[in-house]
Design an enzyme around this catalytic site. Structure first.
Site, PDB file in Angstrom:
ATOM      1  N   ASP A 153       0.834  -1.197   0.000  1.00 57.28           N
ATOM      2  CA  ASP A 153       0.000   0.000   0.000  1.00 57.28           C
ATOM      3  C   ASP A 153       0.873   1.253   0.000  1.00 57.28           C
ATOM      4  O   ASP A 153       1.555   1.538   0.979  1.00 57.28           O
ATOM      5  CB  ASP A 153      -0.895  -0.026   1.254  1.00 57.28           C
ATOM      6  CG  ASP A 153      -1.958   1.064   1.223  1.00 57.28           C
ATOM      7  OD1 ASP A 153      -1.892   1.946   0.338  1.00 57.28           O
ATOM      8  OD2 ASP A 153      -2.837   1.047   2.095  1.00 57.28           O
ATOM      9  N   ASP A 340      -2.505   6.270  -6.401  1.00 55.70           N
ATOM     10  CA  ASP A 340      -2.618   5.496  -5.170  1.00 55.70           C
ATOM     11  C   ASP A 340      -2.776   4.023  -5.525  1.00 55.70           C
ATOM     12  O   ASP A 340      -3.663   3.667  -6.295  1.00 55.70           O
ATOM     13  CB  ASP A 340      -3.827   6.007  -4.377  1.00 55.70           C
ATOM     14  CG  ASP A 340      -4.035   5.241  -3.083  1.00 55.70           C
ATOM     15  OD1 ASP A 340      -3.021   4.832  -2.484  1.00 55.70           O
ATOM     16  OD2 ASP A 340      -5.179   5.042  -2.687  1.00 55.70           O
TER      17      ASP A 340
END
Ligand SMILES: *[C@@H]1O[C@H](CO)[C@@H](O)[C@H](O)[C@H]1NC(C)=O
Ligand SMILES: *[C@@H]1O[C@H](CO)[C@@H](O)[C@H](O)[C@H]1NC(C)=O
Ligand SMILES: *[C@@H]1O[C@H](CO)[C@@H](O)[C@H](O)[C@H]1NC(C)=O
Ligand SMILES: *[C@@H]1O[C@H](CO)[C@@H](O)[C@H](O)[C@H]1NC(C)=O
Length: 462
Positions: A153, A340
């Site tokens: 992430d 992202d």
């Protein structure tokens, strides 16, 4: 002598639940740019659907050093998939929306250049979930090393894994739960260490018998609490990081599937990117695989990265079938944009999304429409088709670079009878745009954090 933040006994670690601990966490995002070329095409409907077998990409990964294979969490290449737990798309898209809301509630602004400002810490807001992404890698931790499959992430600072003993609770994971008592290289971090106070400026920290504790909350249901410790981290046989700071989580819950934890790639002091700065120069790249049945890579450092062929410029326009949509370029610059790895669906300014949707629907006019799927409002039923002709969607970037998305970046496929345009609109043009992981698939995404640059190259996984 107990430390400065909280004083609790080991047994009371359980009490360090989120009710007790005012938890803070951080998101760092990155503006983006793109380059590359892919021809428009007619694709078979079968090729759009998830495959049941894994076909790993071995060519490029084997040429790279310091590299990890990347899998989709729910695909056949993943060890995490349980016999029959099909992905709930509605739930997944709702989580995606929560993540976006959370990111947009942060203090991002539209300035150009990679955002490497000091970490902003905000209190976790109840009801807001920072989703945890869909892509996983396997690393080795400890001596002898224990293999662990972690979600990666770019929006998270801390790397953590579930640890024995599970004083609070551990969710079910596919790997054996890491046992620090079986590792000769594990060490606790003292509360008086600067590492512990550094941690405290990024996530919640505490102290138990002078040992540093961390707490990270991703939302109502997802959290990890445990010891902040150091360990030997093995990325590849030649890439071993001693004294890697990580969270040894003894109380964990939430939406991590059967992954053993999470690898944090944000630009914060405790992230793997910062901890390996001298070794890899805060430079990493990844390619998310085109489908859940193939593999991509996560590579640290410049070795084997496509650094010469990527560009680092902001988006200025979108074309469908070669026709530039009439969207003022100020629409793209007003809210700024980030990339992202954990957001699934890209969020466009509403003016841009609306123009894209109109042109796309026109090009797809001959196909049967299907009901909307959560945030996706343009869906088709391909169950009676054997092939579909996918209109070319081109993103144009400052400096003249154009990139054509292939069908993996255009469609979100729930099932043959519900295949949706994989973009969504923000609430306002001034909201932060987000380049999500559907549109990142198959590109080489390069993060040159030290150089303040970020970009895409084509064919990153092949
Ligand atoms: C999928 O998730 C949604 C939202 O959480 C829920 O309402 C629905 O019942 C779920 N569907 C299935 C089949 O579990
Ligand atoms: C936007 O970010 C830049 C760089 O971090 C900063 O200099 C500027 O003051 C920020 N502007 C606003 C309005 O927050
Ligand atoms: C780390 O700290 C915990 C809690 O105090 C303790 O149980 C454990 O033995 C320590 N481990 C090491 C290697 O010092
Ligand atoms: C739809 O089908 C008609 C009749 O076959 C054809 O003339 C037209 O070009 C098609 N439209 C699109 C957008 O493909």
């Amino acid at each position: 002598m107990e430390g400065s933040f909280f004083c609790v006994s080991n047994r009371a670690l359980l009490l360090l639940s989120l009710h007790v601990l005012m938890t803070y966490f951080v998101h760092q995002g990155y503006p983006y740019g793109v380059e590359g070329k892919i021809a428009s095409n007619t694709v078979s409907v079968i090729s759009l659907l998830p495959s049941l077998s894994c076909s790993p990409s071995t060519t490029k990964a084997s040429k790279r050093k310091s590299t990890l294979e990347v899998y989709h969490k729910h695909g056949p290449c993943s060890q995490l998939v349980q016999g029959h737990s099909p992905l709930n798309h509605t739930k997944s898209l709702l989580q995606d929306e929560s993540r976006v809301k959370w990111i947009q509630s942060q203090s991002f602004n539209g300035s150009d250049g990679l955002k490497v400002s000091a970490a902003t810490s905000l209190p976790a807001k109840s009801g807001i979930t920072l989703g945890t992404g869909n892509y996983i890698v396997t690393i080795g931790l400890g001596t002898p090393k224990q293999d662990l499959t972690l979600i990666f992430d770019t929006g998270s600072p801390l790397t953590w894994t579930q640890c024995q003993p599970c004083v609070g609770s551990c969710y079910t994971q596919s790997d054996p739960i890491f046992d620090p008592s079986q590792s000769s290289s594990y060490a606790n971090i003292s509360c008086t260490s600067t590492l512990c106070s550094q941690l405290g400026s990024i996530v919640a920290s505490g102290c138990s018998r002078s040992t540093c504790l961390y707490g990270i909350q991703y939302g109502d249901q997802s959290s990890s609490v445990g010891f902040f410790a150091t360990e030997k981290l093995t990325i590849s046989p030649t890439d071993v990081i001693d004294n890697f700071e990580f969270g040894c989580g003894e109380n964990n819950q939430g939406l991590f599937g059967r992954a053993a934890g999470l690898i944090g790639l944000s630009d914060d002091k405790i992230s793997i990117v910062e901890q390996t700065a001298t070794k890899y120069g805060k430079y990493f790249s990844y390619c998310l695989p085109s489908s859940s049945s193939s593999t991509g890579h996560l590579t640290f450092g410049k070795d084997g990265g496509a650094s010469n062929s990527v560009s680092f410029t902001p988006i200025v326009g979108i074309s469908v079938e070669g026709n530039r949509l009439s969207i003022p370029s100020t629409v793209f610059s007003s809210g700024g944009a980030i990339i992202d790895s954990g957001t699934v669906i890209s969020r466009l300014p509403p003016t841009a999304y609306s123009a894209l949707r109109t042109a796309f629907r026109k090009a797809m006019a001959n196909y049967t429409t299907a009901p909307a799927l959560s945030i996706l409002d343009t869906c088709y039923d391909f169950s009676k088709e054997s092939t579909v002709t996918v209109p070319t969607i081109t993103f144009s970037f400052a400096g003249g670079a154009d990139i054509n998305l292939d069908h993996n970046g255009i469609f979100y496929v729930a099932k043959a009878s519900q295949v949706c345009l994989a973009f969504a609109a923000n609430g306002a043009d001034s909201d932060l745009g987000i380049y999500g992981n559907v549109q990142q698939k198959t590109f080489e995404v390069v993060y040159d954090v030290a150089g303040g640059k970020l970009g895409f190259g084509s064919n990153g996984c092949s």
